[in-house]
Enzyme design. Structure first.
Site, PDB file in Angstrom:
ATOM      1  N   GLY A 161      -3.235 117.521  83.571  1.00  0.00           N
ATOM      2  CA  GLY A 161      -4.474 117.921  84.222  1.00  0.00           C
ATOM      3  C   GLY A 161      -4.891 117.028  85.366  1.00  0.00           C
ATOM      4  O   GLY A 161      -5.053 117.476  86.484  1.00  0.00           O
ATOM      5  N   GLU A 162      -5.064 115.748  85.081  1.00  0.00           N
ATOM      6  CA  GLU A 162      -5.480 114.795  86.102  1.00  0.00           C
ATOM      7  C   GLU A 162      -4.481 113.661  86.264  1.00  0.00           C
ATOM      8  O   GLU A 162      -4.807 112.606  86.778  1.00  0.00           O
ATOM      9  CB  GLU A 162      -6.849 114.214  85.744  1.00  0.00           C
ATOM     10  CG  GLU A 162      -7.961 115.231  85.742  1.00  0.00           C
ATOM     11  CD  GLU A 162      -9.294 114.611  85.362  1.00  0.00           C
ATOM     12  OE1 GLU A 162      -9.353 113.404  85.060  1.00  0.00           O
ATOM     13  OE2 GLU A 162     -10.286 115.346  85.366  1.00  0.00           O
ATOM     14  N   GLU A 163      -3.268 113.871  85.819  1.00  0.00           N
ATOM     15  CA  GLU A 163      -2.257 112.817  85.895  1.00  0.00           C
ATOM     16  C   GLU A 163      -1.099 113.259  86.777  1.00  0.00           C
ATOM     17  O   GLU A 163      -0.665 114.403  86.735  1.00  0.00           O
ATOM     18  CB  GLU A 163      -1.754 112.448  84.501  1.00  0.00           C
ATOM     19  CG  GLU A 163      -2.818 111.773  83.653  1.00  0.00           C
ATOM     20  CD  GLU A 163      -2.266 111.281  82.324  1.00  0.00           C
ATOM     21  OE1 GLU A 163      -1.093 111.545  81.994  1.00  0.00           O
ATOM     22  OE2 GLU A 163      -3.041 110.622  81.608  1.00  0.00           O
TER      23      GLU A 163
END
Length: 83
Positions: A7-9
Protein backbone atom coordinates in the site's frame (compact mmCIF):
# COMPACT_ATOMS: atom_id res chain seq x y z
CA UNK A 1 14.72 -0.48 -10.07
CA UNK A 2 11.74 1.01 -8.21
CA UNK A 3 8.64 -1.10 -7.51
CA UNK A 4 5.55 -0.70 -5.38
CA UNK A 5 5.66 -3.43 -2.74
CA UNK A 6 2.51 -2.71 -0.76
CA UNK A 7 0.00 0.00 0.00
CA UNK A 8 2.50 2.61 1.11
CA UNK A 9 5.73 0.67 0.70
CA UNK A 10 8.15 0.73 -2.18
CA UNK A 11 11.33 -1.22 -2.86
CA UNK A 12 14.33 0.25 -4.62
CA UNK A 13 16.86 -2.27 -5.89
CA UNK A 14 20.31 -0.83 -6.45
CA UNK A 15 22.44 -3.49 -8.15
CA UNK A 16 26.21 -3.04 -7.97
CA UNK A 17 25.80 -0.49 -5.15
CA UNK A 18 27.28 -0.97 -1.71
CA UNK A 19 25.42 0.05 1.43
CA UNK A 20 27.39 3.29 1.82
CA UNK A 21 26.56 4.41 -1.73
CA UNK A 22 22.93 3.39 -1.24
CA UNK A 23 22.72 5.38 1.98
CA UNK A 24 24.05 8.49 0.21
CA UNK A 25 21.48 8.14 -2.59
CA UNK A 26 18.59 7.47 -0.22
CA UNK A 27 19.55 10.43 1.94
CA UNK A 28 19.39 12.63 -1.18
CA UNK A 29 15.92 11.25 -1.97
CA UNK A 30 14.78 11.77 1.63
CA UNK A 31 15.99 15.39 1.54
CA UNK A 32 14.27 16.09 -1.79
CA UNK A 33 10.97 14.74 -0.47
CA UNK A 34 11.30 16.73 2.75
CA UNK A 35 12.02 20.02 0.93
CA UNK A 36 9.12 19.79 -1.51
CA UNK A 37 5.84 21.42 -0.52
CA UNK A 38 2.42 21.50 -2.08
CA UNK A 39 0.77 24.76 -3.07
CA UNK A 40 -0.99 24.62 0.32
CA UNK A 41 2.45 24.40 2.03
CA UNK A 42 1.98 20.75 3.01
CA UNK A 43 5.21 18.85 3.52
CA UNK A 44 5.96 15.17 3.21
CA UNK A 45 8.50 12.91 4.84
CA UNK A 46 9.65 9.37 4.25
CA UNK A 47 11.15 6.69 6.43
CA UNK A 48 13.48 4.18 4.80
CA UNK A 49 14.75 0.75 5.75
CA UNK A 50 18.09 -0.06 4.15
CA UNK A 51 19.64 -3.50 3.90
CA UNK A 52 22.30 -5.05 1.71
CA UNK A 53 21.86 -8.37 -0.05
CA UNK A 54 24.24 -11.19 0.78
CA UNK A 55 24.64 -14.27 -1.39
CA UNK A 56 23.68 -16.61 1.44
CA UNK A 57 20.12 -15.27 1.78
CA UNK A 58 16.89 -15.35 -0.16
CA UNK A 59 14.88 -12.31 -1.20
CA UNK A 60 12.36 -12.80 1.62
CA UNK A 61 15.12 -12.50 4.22
CA UNK A 62 16.51 -9.37 2.56
CA UNK A 63 13.07 -7.74 2.50
CA UNK A 64 12.38 -8.76 6.10
CA UNK A 65 15.61 -7.09 7.23
CA UNK A 66 14.76 -3.94 5.26
CA UNK A 67 11.28 -3.91 6.81
CA UNK A 68 12.77 -4.23 10.31
CA UNK A 69 15.08 -1.29 9.56
CA UNK A 70 12.09 0.71 8.29
CA UNK A 71 10.28 0.29 11.59
CA UNK A 72 13.43 1.25 13.49
CA UNK A 73 13.54 4.47 11.43
CA UNK A 74 9.85 5.15 12.08
CA UNK A 75 10.11 4.52 15.81
CA UNK A 76 13.14 6.80 16.16
CA UNK A 77 11.29 9.89 14.99
CA UNK A 78 10.36 9.20 11.34
CA UNK A 79 11.88 10.89 8.29
CA UNK A 80 15.03 8.83 8.77
CA UNK A 81 16.94 5.96 7.23
CA UNK A 82 17.26 2.81 9.29
CA UNK A 83 20.45 0.93 8.51
Amino acid sequence: VLVRFGGEEFVILLPHTDIKQANILLEKIRNIVEKNRTTDNITFTISIGLSQYTQAEDIETLLKRADEKLYIAKSSGKNKIGI
